[in-house]
Design a protein around this motif. Structure first.
Motif, PDB file in Angstrom:
ATOM      1  N   VAL A   1      38.631  51.395  30.360  1.00  0.00           N
ATOM      2  CA  VAL A   1      39.156  50.695  29.181  1.00  0.00           C
ATOM      3  C   VAL A   1      38.030  50.219  28.282  1.00  0.00           C
ATOM      4  CG1 VAL A   1      40.378  48.616  28.419  1.00  0.00           C
ATOM      5  CG2 VAL A   1      41.288  49.978  30.299  1.00  0.00           C
ATOM      6  N   ARG A   2      36.980  49.688  28.892  1.00  0.00           N
ATOM      7  CA  ARG A   2      35.904  49.067  28.116  1.00  0.00           C
ATOM      8  C   ARG A   2      35.106  50.086  27.301  1.00  0.00           C
ATOM      9  NH1 ARG A   2      32.486  44.812  31.287  1.00  0.00           N
ATOM     10  NH2 ARG A   2      34.231  43.495  30.678  1.00  0.00           N
ATOM     11  N   PHE A   3      34.890  51.263  27.871  1.00  0.00           N
ATOM     12  CA  PHE A   3      33.999  52.215  27.209  1.00  0.00           C
ATOM     13  C   PHE A   3      34.720  53.225  26.317  1.00  0.00           C
ATOM     14  CE2 PHE A   3      31.349  50.817  30.826  1.00  0.00           C
ATOM     15  CZ  PHE A   3      30.344  50.232  30.076  1.00  0.00           C
ATOM     16  N   MET A   4      36.034  53.192  26.287  1.00  0.00           N
ATOM     17  CA  MET A   4      36.752  54.067  25.363  1.00  0.00           C
ATOM     18  C   MET A   4      37.084  53.268  24.099  1.00  0.00           C
ATOM     19  SD  MET A   4      40.274  56.261  25.773  1.00  0.00           S
ATOM     20  CE  MET A   4      39.683  57.191  27.174  1.00  0.00           C
ATOM     21  N   PRO A   5      36.688  53.747  22.920  1.00  0.00           N
ATOM     22  CA  PRO A   5      36.961  52.997  21.682  1.00  0.00           C
ATOM     23  C   PRO A   5      38.459  52.742  21.493  1.00  0.00           C
ATOM     24  CG  PRO A   5      35.422  54.785  21.278  1.00  0.00           C
ATOM     25  CD  PRO A   5      35.937  54.990  22.675  1.00  0.00           C
ATOM     26  N   ILE A   6      38.763  51.606  20.903  1.00  0.00           N
ATOM     27  CA  ILE A   6      40.162  51.238  20.656  1.00  0.00           C
ATOM     28  C   ILE A   6      40.870  52.297  19.808  1.00  0.00           C
ATOM     29  CG2 ILE A   6      41.667  49.559  19.515  1.00  0.00           C
ATOM     30  CD1 ILE A   6      40.593  48.560  22.095  1.00  0.00           C
ATOM     31  N   ILE A   7      40.155  52.856  18.844  1.00  0.00           N
ATOM     32  CA  ILE A   7      40.773  53.867  17.978  1.00  0.00           C
ATOM     33  C   ILE A   7      41.215  55.081  18.789  1.00  0.00           C
ATOM     34  CG2 ILE A   7      40.330  55.473  16.090  1.00  0.00           C
ATOM     35  CD1 ILE A   7      38.480  53.403  14.889  1.00  0.00           C
ATOM     36  N   VAL A   8      40.384  55.472  19.768  1.00  0.00           N
ATOM     37  CA  VAL A   8      40.744  56.609  20.623  1.00  0.00           C
ATOM     38  C   VAL A   8      41.988  56.282  21.446  1.00  0.00           C
ATOM     39  CG1 VAL A   8      39.964  58.113  22.490  1.00  0.00           C
ATOM     40  CG2 VAL A   8      38.355  57.393  20.714  1.00  0.00           C
ATOM     41  N   TRP A   9      42.055  55.065  21.961  1.00  0.00           N
ATOM     42  CA  TRP A   9      43.250  54.631  22.697  1.00  0.00           C
ATOM     43  C   TRP A   9      44.496  54.718  21.811  1.00  0.00           C
ATOM     44  CZ3 TRP A   9      44.265  54.182  27.581  1.00  0.00           C
ATOM     45  CH2 TRP A   9      43.240  53.895  28.488  1.00  0.00           C
ATOM     46  N   LEU A  10      44.352  54.255  20.574  1.00  0.00           N
ATOM     47  CA  LEU A  10      45.496  54.279  19.652  1.00  0.00           C
ATOM     48  C   LEU A  10      45.969  55.706  19.395  1.00  0.00           C
ATOM     49  CD1 LEU A  10      44.404  51.620  16.996  1.00  0.00           C
ATOM     50  CD2 LEU A  10      46.410  51.477  18.477  1.00  0.00           C
TER      51      LEU A  10
ATOM     52  N   VAL B   1      47.390  45.326  24.629  1.00  0.00           N
ATOM     53  CA  VAL B   1      47.673  44.652  25.903  1.00  0.00           C
ATOM     54  C   VAL B   1      46.790  45.232  27.017  1.00  0.00           C
ATOM     55  CG1 VAL B   1      49.400  44.353  27.722  1.00  0.00           C
ATOM     56  CG2 VAL B   1      50.019  43.914  25.350  1.00  0.00           C
ATOM     57  N   ILE B   2      46.682  46.565  27.056  1.00  0.00           N
ATOM     58  CA  ILE B   2      45.815  47.197  28.067  1.00  0.00           C
ATOM     59  C   ILE B   2      44.385  46.680  27.923  1.00  0.00           C
ATOM     60  CG2 ILE B   2      44.759  49.383  28.793  1.00  0.00           C
ATOM     61  CD1 ILE B   2      47.402  50.755  28.038  1.00  0.00           C
ATOM     62  N   TRP B   3      43.893  46.708  26.707  1.00  0.00           N
ATOM     63  CA  TRP B   3      42.522  46.238  26.453  1.00  0.00           C
ATOM     64  C   TRP B   3      42.372  44.753  26.826  1.00  0.00           C
ATOM     65  CZ3 TRP B   3      40.623  43.871  21.429  1.00  0.00           C
ATOM     66  CH2 TRP B   3      39.237  43.656  21.465  1.00  0.00           C
ATOM     67  N   GLY B   4      43.309  43.939  26.355  1.00  0.00           N
ATOM     68  CA  GLY B   4      43.222  42.501  26.594  1.00  0.00           C
ATOM     69  C   GLY B   4      43.341  42.132  28.061  1.00  0.00           C
ATOM     70  N   VAL B   5      44.238  42.801  28.777  1.00  0.00           N
ATOM     71  CA  VAL B   5      44.435  42.475  30.197  1.00  0.00           C
ATOM     72  C   VAL B   5      43.155  42.709  30.996  1.00  0.00           C
ATOM     73  CG1 VAL B   5      45.531  43.306  32.321  1.00  0.00           C
ATOM     74  CG2 VAL B   5      46.930  42.793  30.319  1.00  0.00           C
ATOM     75  N   PHE B   6      42.509  43.849  30.780  1.00  0.00           N
ATOM     76  CA  PHE B   6      41.325  44.147  31.588  1.00  0.00           C
ATOM     77  C   PHE B   6      40.107  43.329  31.161  1.00  0.00           C
ATOM     78  CE2 PHE B   6      43.989  47.712  32.741  1.00  0.00           C
ATOM     79  CZ  PHE B   6      43.774  47.759  34.115  1.00  0.00           C
ATOM     80  N   GLU B   7      39.988  43.039  29.878  1.00  0.00           N
ATOM     81  CA  GLU B   7      38.901  42.156  29.448  1.00  0.00           C
ATOM     82  C   GLU B   7      39.120  40.749  29.997  1.00  0.00           C
ATOM     83  OE1 GLU B   7      36.142  42.689  27.962  1.00  0.00           O
ATOM     84  OE2 GLU B   7      36.326  44.658  27.049  1.00  0.00           O
ATOM     85  N   MET B   8      40.369  40.276  29.937  1.00  0.00           N
ATOM     86  CA  MET B   8      40.688  38.944  30.455  1.00  0.00           C
ATOM     87  C   MET B   8      40.485  38.903  31.969  1.00  0.00           C
ATOM     88  SD  MET B   8      41.805  35.897  29.565  1.00  0.00           S
ATOM     89  CE  MET B   8      42.660  36.117  27.994  1.00  0.00           C
TER      90      MET B   8
END
Length: 218
Positions: free
Chosen positions: A61-70, A94-101
C-alpha cells in the motif's frame, strides 16, 4: 482586484465540490481510524505470521502511488466491480488510511513501557480491559501528532480523485478556470487561491485541536 473574487456563483459552485471532498475525506477517515486501531493492535501482539502478513500489505500500500490505486480500482476492476467514482475513491483512501494508521498504532503501542503491561497483569485485567483502560489511552497521547498529520494528508490527497471523474472542489475549480479564463488572464490565480484557502480552512482546525489536546493531556 478581480470581480472573480466577489462572484458569489463561483463560491456556490466550489461549495458543491467541497461537499464531495468532505464526504470522501470524513468517510475515509472514519473507517481508517477504526480499521487502523484494530489492525495496529493485532500487529503489536507478537504473532509473527500476522505481523509479516500485515507488514507485506503495508509495504504494498505504501509504495504504490495513490493515483495508481485509483486507476486500478476504478478502471482496472470495472469489469467485475461496477463502482462509481466516489465509491472507488473511498475504497482507495480507506485502504491507504487503514494501513498507515495501523503502522502508527503499532509504533505507539510498542513504545508503551513494559511495566504498564506487567501492572495490568498484576491487576488481573483481561486483554480487552488492559487495552481499553490502560494501553490505548496511553498510546493515544503518543499517536496524536502523527495521526493529525495523516488525517491532514488524507484530506489534501483526496484532490487527486478528480482524475477518475469525481467532481470535487478541485474539479469544480478546473471547470471555473476554463470558463473565467475568457474574461481574465489571471483567473487561474484567483480560482486556485480560493481553493488554497479552502483547504487551509479545512486542515487548520485539526492542527489547533491537536495542540489543545496535547496541552490538556500534558
Amino acid at each position: 482586484m478581480s470581480e472573480i473574487l466577489f462572484d458569489l456563483d463561483i463560491y456556490k459552485r466550489l461549495f458543491e465540490g467541497l461537499k464531495v471532498t468532505l464526504f470522501i475525506s470524513f468517510v475515509s477517515i472514519f473507517f481508517s481510524i477504526i480499521g487502523g486501531l484494530i489492525l495496529g493492535v493485532f500487529m503489536s501482539l507478537g504473532n509473527k505470521i500476522i505481523f509479516y502478513i500485515l507488514k507485506i500489505m503495508l509495504e504494498i500500500v505504501r509504495f504504490m502511488p495513490i493515483i495508481v490505486w485509483l486507476f486500478l480500482i476504478y478502471f482496472g476492476m470495472s469489469s467485475w466491480l461496477s463502482l462509481d467514482a466516489i465509491t472507488a475513491s473511498i475504497i482507495v483512501f480507506v485502504i491507504w488510511g487503514v494501513f498507515e494508521m495501523m503502522d502508527l498504532v503499532r509504533g505507539a503501542l510498542l513504545s508503551i513501557p513494559k511495566h504498564q503491561f506487567e501492572s495490568s497483569n498484576a491487576l488481573a485485567l483481561s486483554k480487552y480491559q488492559m487495552y481499553r483502560f490502560i494501553i490505548l489511552p496511553l498510546a493515544a497521547r503518543r499517536l496524536l501528532p502523527s495521526v493529525i498529520n495523516l488525517l491532514s494528508r488524507m484530506i489534501k490527497t483526496t484532490s487527486v480523485a478528480y482524475l477518475i471523474g469525481v467532481v470535487d472542489v478541485l474539479a469544480i475549480g478546473n471547470q471555473l478556470k476554463e470558463v473565467t479564463l475568457l474574461t481574465s488572464n489571471f483567473a487561474p490565480l484567483y480560482i486556485y487561491t480560493i481553493i488554497f484557502f479552502i483547504y487551509f480552512i479545512i486542515c487548520y482546525p485539526l492542527s489547533k485541536i491537536s495542540k489543545i489536546l496535547e496541552q490538556r493531556w500534558s
